[in-house]
Design a protein around this motif. Structure first.
Motif, short mmCIF file in Angstrom:
data_model
loop_
_atom_site.label_atom_id
_atom_site.label_comp_id
_atom_site.label_asym_id
_atom_site.label_seq_id
_atom_site.Cartn_x
_atom_site.Cartn_y
_atom_site.Cartn_z
N GLN A 105 -2.72 5.46 -7.37
CA GLN A 105 -2.03 4.35 -8.99
C GLN A 105 -2.99 5.32 -9.54
O GLN A 105 -2.87 6.06 -10.98
N SER A 106 -4.51 5.80 -9.79
CA SER A 106 -5.53 6.22 -10.35
C SER A 106 -4.90 7.71 -10.73
O SER A 106 -6.03 8.07 -11.42
N ILE A 107 -4.54 8.37 -9.75
CA ILE A 107 -3.51 9.92 -10.28
C ILE A 107 -3.01 9.99 -10.49
O ILE A 107 -2.12 10.40 -11.13
N TYR A 108 -1.96 9.08 -9.31
CA TYR A 108 -0.24 9.61 -9.91
C TYR A 108 0.54 8.15 -10.13
O TYR A 108 1.14 7.40 -9.20
N PRO A 109 0.06 7.25 -11.15
CA PRO A 109 0.79 5.91 -11.50
C PRO A 109 2.22 5.70 -11.04
O PRO A 109 3.01 7.18 -11.61
N ASP A 110 2.62 4.59 -10.64
CA ASP A 110 4.40 4.19 -10.82
C ASP A 110 4.69 3.19 -11.72
O ASP A 110 5.83 3.20 -11.77
N HIS A 111 4.08 3.34 -12.29
CA HIS A 111 3.82 1.84 -13.60
C HIS A 111 4.13 2.65 -14.80
O HIS A 111 2.30 3.32 -15.38
N GLY A 112 4.24 1.78 -16.32
CA GLY A 112 3.81 2.71 -17.04
C GLY A 112 3.69 3.60 -18.27
O GLY A 112 4.77 4.18 -17.72
N PRO A 113 3.15 4.03 -18.74
CA PRO A 113 2.82 4.99 -19.74
C PRO A 113 3.00 6.57 -19.25
O PRO A 113 3.99 7.50 -19.43
N ALA A 114 2.30 6.22 -18.18
CA ALA A 114 2.09 7.87 -17.51
C ALA A 114 3.01 8.20 -16.75
O ALA A 114 3.03 9.23 -16.75
N VAL A 115 4.17 7.28 -16.03
CA VAL A 115 5.88 7.48 -15.89
C VAL A 115 6.24 8.66 -16.48
O VAL A 115 7.02 9.28 -16.14
N GLU A 116 6.08 8.17 -17.68
CA GLU A 116 7.42 9.33 -18.33
C GLU A 116 6.62 10.50 -19.38
O GLU A 116 7.10 11.23 -19.33
N ALA A 117 5.80 10.64 -18.71
CA ALA A 117 4.77 12.16 -19.02
C ALA A 117 5.89 13.08 -17.96
O ALA A 117 6.32 12.61 -16.58
N LEU A 118 5.58 13.84 -18.32
CA LEU A 118 6.46 15.14 -17.93
C LEU A 118 5.59 15.59 -16.25
O LEU A 118 6.50 15.70 -15.27
N ASP A 119 4.68 15.54 -16.09
CA ASP A 119 4.02 15.95 -15.05
C ASP A 119 3.69 14.90 -14.05
O ASP A 119 3.22 14.59 -12.67
N CYS A 120 4.54 14.19 -14.15
CA CYS A 120 5.04 12.98 -13.07
C CYS A 120 5.49 13.03 -11.78
O CYS A 120 6.93 13.26 -11.60
N PRO A 121 4.81 12.40 -10.69
CA PRO A 121 5.90 13.40 -9.99
C PRO A 121 6.89 12.49 -9.28
O PRO A 121 7.70 12.60 -8.16
N TRP A 122 6.92 11.53 -9.48
CA TRP A 122 8.11 10.03 -9.29
C TRP A 122 9.66 10.64 -9.34
O TRP A 122 9.82 10.33 -10.78
N ASN A 123 10.10 10.86 -8.78
CA ASN A 123 11.82 11.29 -9.40
C ASN A 123 12.01 9.16 -9.41
O ASN A 123 13.39 8.70 -9.47
N SER A 124 11.73 8.33 -8.42
CA SER A 124 12.03 7.01 -8.58
C SER A 124 10.70 5.48 -8.91
O SER A 124 9.95 6.75 -8.10
N THR A 125 10.90 5.03 -9.45
CA THR A 125 10.31 3.91 -9.74
C THR A 125 10.45 2.75 -9.66
O THR A 125 11.67 2.52 -9.99
N PRO A 126 9.14 1.44 -8.97
CA PRO A 126 8.18 1.59 -8.74
C PRO A 126 8.19 2.29 -7.36
O PRO A 126 9.95 2.27 -6.87
N LEU A 127 7.51 2.51 -6.46
CA LEU A 127 7.16 3.22 -5.09
C LEU A 127 7.36 1.81 -4.78
O LEU A 127 7.09 0.92 -5.18
N SER A 128 7.98 2.23 -3.33
CA SER A 128 8.45 1.12 -2.61
C SER A 128 7.21 0.75 -1.51
O SER A 128 6.24 1.67 -0.93
N VAL A 129 6.28 -0.73 -2.04
CA VAL A 129 5.25 -0.43 -1.01
C VAL A 129 4.84 -1.47 -0.37
O VAL A 129 5.60 -3.00 -0.28
N GLY A 130 4.96 -1.97 0.47
CA GLY A 130 5.02 -3.12 1.65
C GLY A 130 3.67 -3.25 2.43
O GLY A 130 2.29 -2.57 1.57
N ILE A 131 3.36 -4.51 2.66
CA ILE A 131 2.00 -4.58 3.43
C ILE A 131 1.74 -3.13 4.64
O ILE A 131 0.36 -2.93 5.31
#
Length: 117
Positions: free
Chosen positions: A49-75
């Motif tokens: 998240q410190s490098i490639y966040p999956d929420h917030g304004p950084a997700v809208e940036a052109l350099d965001c690698p995620w095709n879908s957010t938020p990421l699927s996070v489990g235990i």
């Protein structure tokens, strides 16, 4: 179009078939197992998240690698849907390094490949 990478908290003795079954369980369930999160997953996700966040304004940036957010996070996992091309390619190396640094396994379901820590 996207491709997936899954970072899994598995033992080093687990093979590609075990990783595939765990990935498919995580994808198919629609919910995540309850319990205490694996500390390695927590540390990996925080660093990611410190490098490639999956929420917030950084997700809208052109350099965001995620095709879908938020990421699927489990235990015991973080599943990432990445886009093909120049947006996502630079993120692959750091994801693999961070997973290795935290003793996690990376599973690539497209090729049924497992990258061990």
């Amino acid at each position: 179009m996207s491709f997936d990478l899954a970072v899994l908290a598995l033992g080093a003795d687990n093979d590609a078939d075990f990783a595939r079954r765990r990935f498919e369980r995580c994808i198919a369930a629609g919910t995540h197992d309850a319990g205490e999160p694996d500390k390695r997953i927590v540390a990996f996700y925080e660093q990611l998240q410190s490098i490639y966040p999956d929420h917030g304004p950084a997700v809208e940036a052109l350099d965001c690698p995620w095709n879908s957010t938020p990421l699927s996070v489990g235990i015991d996992h973080v599943i990432m849907h990445l886009g093909f091309g120049s947006r996502s390619t630079p993120a692959i190396g750091p994801v693999l390094r961070m997973a290795a640094d935290h003793g996690l396994i990376v599973y690539d379901p497209q090729g049924n490949d497992v990258y061990l820590a």
